[in-house]
Scaffold this active site. Structure first.
Site, PDB file in Angstrom:
ATOM      1  CD  GLU A 192      -2.763  -1.331  -0.089  1.00 21.08           C
ATOM      2  OE1 GLU A 192      -2.928  -0.350  -0.824  1.00 21.08           O
ATOM      3  OE2 GLU A 192      -3.197  -2.471  -0.367  1.00 21.08           O
ATOM      4  CG  HIS A 200      -1.188   0.863  -4.507  1.00 17.17           C
ATOM      5  ND1 HIS A 200      -1.090   0.731  -5.871  1.00 17.17           N
ATOM      6  CD2 HIS A 200      -1.605  -0.350  -4.042  1.00 17.17           C
ATOM      7  CE1 HIS A 200      -1.427  -0.512  -6.217  1.00 17.17           C
ATOM      8  NE2 HIS A 200      -1.738  -1.188  -5.123  1.00 17.17           N
ATOM      9  CG  HIS A 210       1.757   5.423  -8.709  1.00 16.52           C
ATOM     10  ND1 HIS A 210       1.122   4.392  -9.353  1.00 16.52           N
ATOM     11  CD2 HIS A 210       2.126   6.285  -9.682  1.00 16.52           C
ATOM     12  CE1 HIS A 210       1.122   4.622 -10.662  1.00 16.52           C
ATOM     13  NE2 HIS A 210       1.717   5.760 -10.884  1.00 16.52           N
TER      14      HIS A 210
HETATM   15 ZN   LIG Z   1      -2.436  -3.174  -5.145  1.00 21.38          ZN
END
Ligand SMILES: [Zn+2]
Length: 614
Positions: free
Chosen positions: A401, A404, A407
């Site tokens: 996570e 992510h 990002h």
């Molecule tokens: Zn994922």
């Protein structure tokens, strides 16, 4: 710091009421809105803006500034939507028992449906203007030129949009196009009679899918696993012709839409939205089939370590060793930033900021949503939901996570709103890369042999599940769709043959085959719900493996260049087609190298595992 010496870790915290959890382990939603009054005001504002957008219908052809105004208003609405939705949704997820908050969340969904209706005119009206006209407008207006990629991409897809009559006809078919999947869900879930099995210790267990998986993953008695496997597959055996008929309906539907819209094939229709050439999937399948050696080596090793005379599908998920080390959250908070050191001090600093910045809802509490996610709240920050329980899985979920979330942070910071979101085709690259870096860190710091085995198995099983299995599934879907495209019959036997041949092509003599594994295709919901979807997990994984290779291997200069390219990918959001973005990051998915990087990674991990278990 020595991470992995046998520690007297405190036990995982038990389920506590939310108000007994310290604030530093909870997300702070007041960064989105100070309170519900502020949310209500934003909701009302959003409602007005949606109406204002509807009122712009019929204005686009009047000129460049009218188009720009519409696009900017659409961005305003989008940004507000993020905040209004997530404030209610995140509140809901922290305690789903609260009906008042659930009602607010549903209120947003209703507003979104209204927004979609109020905006439905936009694309058709825009597409009536010649692209050359739009291009002239963009050449004269830098503010409008910002939208170049989004606008030109809409025109690119226009090729497969029919005339009004055709589109109307196709839209009528939406009333039944989901029927095969609805019927599949009813047959495999709502109407299913779960079988039961008597285990060697005497207990009778009802085999829901969860129970079945739990037996395969925890029961050390092979006869119990075998019995569960055979019984569970009888669900599909009993209705296999119905499952085949429903799957045929999925294939025929996909064929109908691909032909109606003038695509070369069902695969072409599925990939066109992201502008992915079909060669990417064909190459993925071919290169993976050529790289099954380390997969087979792993299964042979498992068979030996587990002391089994025969080795079956139901023996592939049981852990090699028992291990129950706990990983307290606050220890991991130090390890994670250290693990991303190869990405440079800036990345590390920004990751620390997320980890300490009221972004993460760490522990379970009564009513909290299960699982984990990272929610990209544009204009605020990413919010991460966890149900952290001190297990190794929980640690890797956190690492995932964080990939992510970084990002999101980098994309939101460097892109205008219109390109801030990223597609699924790229999304799982940073999450899997983050896990890979964390694995390296843990392997470098552990001195406990058992932990080393568990870490290696965790990584290998991850590659098997997110890469090899998904490519095998993609191969299955492609072969099945091609049957329909060639007008050949699709029966239970034909589908069973495709699946069984694939199992053998991947596992060779490393597996002992059971006749019932011919039926396993009927158990995969993705085949029915989202055809041609799962390959994206595999392409993400392959991209991530190749970037990982470049980021941690080679000369200092080439590593630094690879890090720069990778960070540029995270900063680029959705500003171009995913293939182009990945190409700039050094990954060409039309070539075999990314798959080769996965195969090499697996080979190295299996070799390490062979070394530890001796
Ligand atoms: Zn994922």
């Amino acid at each position: 710091m020595k991470v992995c010496s046998p520690a007297e870790a405190p036990a995982a915290p038990s389920l506590r009421d939310r108000d007994r959890i310290a604030e530093r382990f909870k997300w702070n939603l007041s960064n989105i809105f100070s309170d519900w009054d502020a949310w209500h005001a934003a909701y009302a504002d959003l409602d007005l803006k949606i109406a204002a957008f509807g009122a712009l219908q019929g204005t686009l052809a009047q000129g460049s500034d009218r188009l720009l105004a519409a696009l900017q208003l659409r961005d305003d609405i989008g940004q507000l939507e993020y905040k209004v939705w997530y404030y209610a949704s995140l509140w809901h997820d922290q305690d789903q028992r609260d009906n008042q908050i659930n009602a607010k969340r549903q209120q947003v969904q209703i507003l979104f449906a209204k927004a979609a209706q109020a905006a439905a005119w936009f694309d058709p009206e825009l597409l009536k203007i010649q692209l050359t006209t739009i291009q002239e407008w963009m050449a004269a207006s830098p503010a409008l030129a910002l939208y170049r990629f989004a606008l030109e991409d809409l025109y690119r897809q226009q090729e497969h949009v029919l005339d009004d009559k055709g589109e109307h006809l196709l839209s009528l078919s939406s009333r039944f196009s989901s029927s095969p999947n609805d019927a599949y869900a009813a047959l495999s879930t709502a109407d299913v009679k779960y079988p039961s099995v008597r285990l060697s210790e005497g207990a009778e267990v009802t085999l829901t899918y969860g129970q079945y998986r739990a037996i395969l993953a925890t029961n050390r008695n092979q006869a119990d696993r075998a019995a569960a496997y055979q019984e569970f597959h009888k669900i599909y055996e009993a209705s296999i012709n119905t499952y085949a008929s429903l799957y045929d309906a999925v294939l025929q539907r996909d064929l109908f839409f691909s032909q109606a819209r003038g695509y070369a094939s069902t695969l072409d229709a599925a990939l066109n939205g992201n502008n992915i050439p079909t060669a990417v999937v064909e190459n993925l399948i071919a290169a993976t089939k050529a790289g099954t050696d380390p997969l087979r080596r792993y299964h042979r090793l498992r068979k030996r370590v587990l002391g089994l005379d025969t080795y079956h599908s139901y023996d592939t998920t049981i852990p090699l060793v028992d291990f129950d080390r706990k990983y307290p959250y606050e220890d991991v908070l130090e390890w994670l930033p250290a693990s991303v050191a190869p990405l440079g001090p800036d990345y590390e600093r920004q990751l620390r900021k997320i980890l300490s910045g009221q972004c993460i809802d760490v522990y379970e509490n009564p009513g909290k949503r299960s699982g984990a996610y990272s929610a990209p709240v544009y204009g605020v920050q990413p919010y991460v939901l966890l149900n952290y329980n001190d297990t190794l899985d929980a640690v890797f979920t956190l690492a995932h996570e964080m990939g992510h979330s970084m990002h999101t942070v980098l994309s939101h910071a460097h892109q205008p709103f219109v390109y801030a979101g990223y597609t699924i085709f790229v999304a799982e690259v940073p999450s899997t890369l983050s896990e890979a870096l964390f694995l390296n860190y843990m392997l470098a710091h552990t001195s406990d042999e058992r932990e080393r085995i568990v870490l290696l198995q965790h990584a290998i099983d991850g590659i098997v599940a997110t890469f090899y299995t998904q490519v095998m599934f993609a191969d299955y879907e492609l072969q099945a769709h091609r049957l329909a495209e060639r007008g050949q019959p699709v029966t239970g036997d034909v589908l069973a043959d495709i699946y069984f041949d694939l199992l053998k092509a991947y596992h060779g003599d490393a597996l002992d085959y059971d006749d019932r594994s011919r039926l396993t295709w009927a158990r995969i919901p993705h085949f029915f719900s989202t055809p041609y979807y799962v390959y994206q997990y595999a392409t993400c994984y392959a991209s991530s493996a190749q970037i990982m290779k470049q980021v941690v291997g080679g000369s200092e200069a080439s590593r630094a260049a690879a890090v720069d390219r990778y960070l540029a990918l995270l900063k680029s959001g959705g500003s171009d087609h995913p293939m182009a973005l990945l190409q700039r990051a050094g990954v060409d998915l039309s070539r075999p190298e990314p798959v080769r990087a996965v195969v090499d990674q697996l080979e190295a991990l299996v070799t390490q595992l062979e070394d530890v278990v001796g």
